[in-house]
Scaffold this motif. Sequence first.
Motif, mmCIF file in Angstrom:
data_model
loop_
_atom_site.group_PDB
_atom_site.id
_atom_site.type_symbol
_atom_site.label_atom_id
_atom_site.label_comp_id
_atom_site.label_asym_id
_atom_site.label_seq_id
_atom_site.Cartn_x
_atom_site.Cartn_y
_atom_site.Cartn_z
ATOM 1 N N GLY A 94 0.816 -1.205 0.000
ATOM 2 C CA GLY A 94 0.000 0.000 0.000
ATOM 3 C C GLY A 94 0.855 1.263 0.000
ATOM 4 N N VAL A 95 0.431 2.247 -0.812
ATOM 5 C CA VAL A 95 1.122 3.536 -0.897
ATOM 6 C C VAL A 95 0.080 4.634 -0.748
ATOM 7 C CG1 VAL A 95 2.476 5.091 -2.344
ATOM 8 C CG2 VAL A 95 2.916 2.627 -2.423
ATOM 9 N N SER A 96 0.319 5.557 0.157
ATOM 10 C CA SER A 96 -0.606 6.672 0.346
ATOM 11 C C SER A 96 0.140 7.993 0.181
ATOM 12 C CB SER A 96 -1.249 6.615 1.738
ATOM 13 O OG SER A 96 -2.057 7.768 1.950
ATOM 14 N N HIS A 97 -0.455 8.897 -0.604
ATOM 15 C CA HIS A 97 0.111 10.235 -0.770
ATOM 16 C C HIS A 97 -0.687 11.268 0.021
ATOM 17 C CE1 HIS A 97 2.842 8.694 -3.756
ATOM 18 N NE2 HIS A 97 1.826 8.164 -4.432
ATOM 19 N N PHE A 98 -1.629 10.785 0.841
ATOM 20 C CA PHE A 98 -2.419 11.697 1.670
ATOM 21 C C PHE A 98 -1.553 12.270 2.776
ATOM 22 C CE2 PHE A 98 -5.169 12.477 5.379
ATOM 23 C CZ PHE A 98 -6.052 13.386 4.840
ATOM 24 N N ARG A 99 -1.563 13.590 2.908
ATOM 25 C CA ARG A 99 -0.851 14.284 3.974
ATOM 26 C C ARG A 99 -1.883 15.061 4.783
ATOM 27 N NH1 ARG A 99 1.795 10.990 2.346
ATOM 28 N NH2 ARG A 99 3.938 11.043 1.511
ATOM 29 N N TYR A 100 -2.020 14.673 6.046
ATOM 30 C CA TYR A 100 -3.162 15.146 6.845
ATOM 31 C C TYR A 100 -3.254 16.668 6.868
ATOM 32 C CZ TYR A 100 -6.483 15.587 10.666
ATOM 33 O OH TYR A 100 -7.578 15.918 11.406
ATOM 34 N N LEU A 101 -2.172 17.351 7.239
ATOM 35 C CA LEU A 101 -2.226 18.807 7.365
ATOM 36 C C LEU A 101 -2.370 19.471 6.002
ATOM 37 C CD1 LEU A 101 -2.083 21.357 9.067
ATOM 38 C CD2 LEU A 101 0.424 21.242 8.916
ATOM 39 N N ARG A 102 -1.503 19.115 5.077
ATOM 40 C CA ARG A 102 -1.516 19.746 3.749
ATOM 41 C C ARG A 102 -2.854 19.579 3.059
ATOM 42 N NH1 ARG A 102 1.467 16.424 -0.693
ATOM 43 N NH2 ARG A 102 -0.482 15.265 -0.368
ATOM 44 N N ASP A 103 -3.380 18.365 3.042
ATOM 45 C CA ASP A 103 -4.591 18.104 2.276
ATOM 46 C C ASP A 103 -5.840 18.635 2.965
ATOM 47 O OD1 ASP A 103 -3.202 16.930 0.192
ATOM 48 O OD2 ASP A 103 -3.217 14.955 1.132
ATOM 49 N N ASN A 104 -5.841 18.680 4.288
ATOM 50 C CA ASN A 104 -6.986 19.278 4.975
ATOM 51 C C ASN A 104 -6.998 20.795 4.838
ATOM 52 O OD1 ASN A 104 -8.844 17.304 6.442
ATOM 53 N ND2 ASN A 104 -6.834 16.497 6.983
ATOM 54 N N VAL A 105 -5.823 21.411 4.774
ATOM 55 C CA VAL A 105 -5.775 22.846 4.485
ATOM 56 C C VAL A 105 -6.335 23.105 3.089
ATOM 57 C CG1 VAL A 105 -4.219 24.781 4.006
ATOM 58 C CG2 VAL A 105 -3.898 23.408 6.062
ATOM 59 N N LEU A 106 -5.952 22.265 2.125
ATOM 60 C CA LEU A 106 -6.458 22.408 0.761
ATOM 61 C C LEU A 106 -7.971 22.256 0.716
ATOM 62 C CD1 LEU A 106 -5.877 22.650 -2.301
ATOM 63 C CD2 LEU A 106 -5.603 20.160 -2.335
ATOM 64 N N LEU A 107 -8.506 21.253 1.430
ATOM 65 C CA LEU A 107 -9.962 21.047 1.437
ATOM 66 C C LEU A 107 -10.683 22.188 2.138
ATOM 67 C CD1 LEU A 107 -10.296 17.210 2.129
ATOM 68 C CD2 LEU A 107 -10.586 18.411 -0.031
ATOM 69 N N THR A 108 -10.087 22.721 3.208
ATOM 70 C CA THR A 108 -10.701 23.848 3.914
ATOM 71 C C THR A 108 -10.796 25.063 2.994
ATOM 72 O OG1 THR A 108 -9.883 23.067 6.046
ATOM 73 C CG2 THR A 108 -10.503 25.398 5.897
ATOM 74 N N TRP A 109 -9.720 25.342 2.261
ATOM 75 C CA TRP A 109 -9.734 26.453 1.308
ATOM 76 C C TRP A 109 -10.763 26.205 0.211
ATOM 77 C CZ3 TRP A 109 -9.652 31.048 -0.181
ATOM 78 C CH2 TRP A 109 -9.349 31.450 -1.478
ATOM 79 N N MET A 110 -10.857 24.959 -0.259
ATOM 80 C CA MET A 110 -11.831 24.624 -1.287
ATOM 81 C C MET A 110 -13.250 24.881 -0.800
ATOM 82 S SD MET A 110 -12.881 20.880 -2.747
ATOM 83 C CE MET A 110 -13.716 20.600 -1.169
ATOM 84 N N HIS A 111 -13.576 24.397 0.402
ATOM 85 C CA HIS A 111 -14.929 24.583 0.915
ATOM 86 C C HIS A 111 -15.230 26.057 1.168
ATOM 87 C CE1 HIS A 111 -16.073 20.438 1.079
ATOM 88 N NE2 HIS A 111 -15.084 20.099 1.890
ATOM 89 N N THR A 112 -14.240 26.815 1.590
ATOM 90 C CA THR A 112 -14.440 28.261 1.773
ATOM 91 C C THR A 112 -14.814 28.911 0.448
ATOM 92 O OG1 THR A 112 -12.831 28.304 3.586
ATOM 93 C CG2 THR A 112 -13.370 30.413 2.542
ATOM 94 N N ARG A 113 -14.084 28.569 -0.611
ATOM 95 C CA ARG A 113 -14.386 29.120 -1.931
ATOM 96 C C ARG A 113 -15.781 28.722 -2.392
ATOM 97 N NH1 ARG A 113 -12.277 26.715 -5.541
ATOM 98 N NH2 ARG A 113 -10.863 25.158 -4.669
#
Length: 253
Positions: free
Chosen positions: A214-233
């Motif tokens: 298994g390989v994961s490229h999910f990064r908790y802080l980075r990707d949640n910041v990105l999603l937060t910005w997305m939902h704000t927009r």
Amino acid sequence: MKEASRTHIVLIPSYNPGERVFETVRAARRAWNPVWVVVDGSTDGTADGLCAIARDDPGLRVTVLPRNCGKGAAVLHGIELAQAAGFTHVLTMDSDGQHPAALIREFMEASAAAPSCMVLGIPVFEASAPSLRVNGRRISNWWVNLETLWSGIGDSLFGFRVYPILPLRKVMRKQRWMRGYDFDAEAAVRLCWSGVRPMNLAAPVKYFRPEEGGVSHFRYLRDNVLLTWMHTRLILEGLVRLPVLVTRRLMGR
């Protein structure tokens, strides 16, 4: 060999997925023809292996991008090639083996029966799935339902989906977002806003441990910041669209 579809393709964006990508692609090919892979600047050697498989399989097409641009950018590259080749719909799935290739035909048949819809997978998790990932997505799901006034998006982040290509390409070309990890959620919202109705089907998802490849490229802080910005927009833009969205909901569309 399965007869090639003239309307629907499987599209697999791939970035450093490890060895599991080869079985993922083979499983997809057993289920469907054609299958396209967009290698998003991988540096793990899998691009060469995929190209070697494609040389012996006319139902498999592999496109290699020179640098990593993000999942959404890889999907956009793939759907533009697919549209130019005359295809109308694309089933996206991850390259790491988490998504159920055995359900490709069921999802494609659902799409063929309702071609104006997007067919969204609803993940069914194993007990071993990381609780942080399982519980965290509920937050994104709540925001996406608010942004679309509960228009029927069952899951915002699961990437096993069938999209109609024309409206997806249109909403992606209208703005510069949706090029990375934010692709899946924002695509569902913007397609809903444009009048594409969601259809939900359950699909099992499997998380592989590192020792299982298994390989994961999910990064908790980075990707949640990105999603937060997305939902704000999306919330801010949704306020502008609110009269149209309310009217559409009242009319049952």
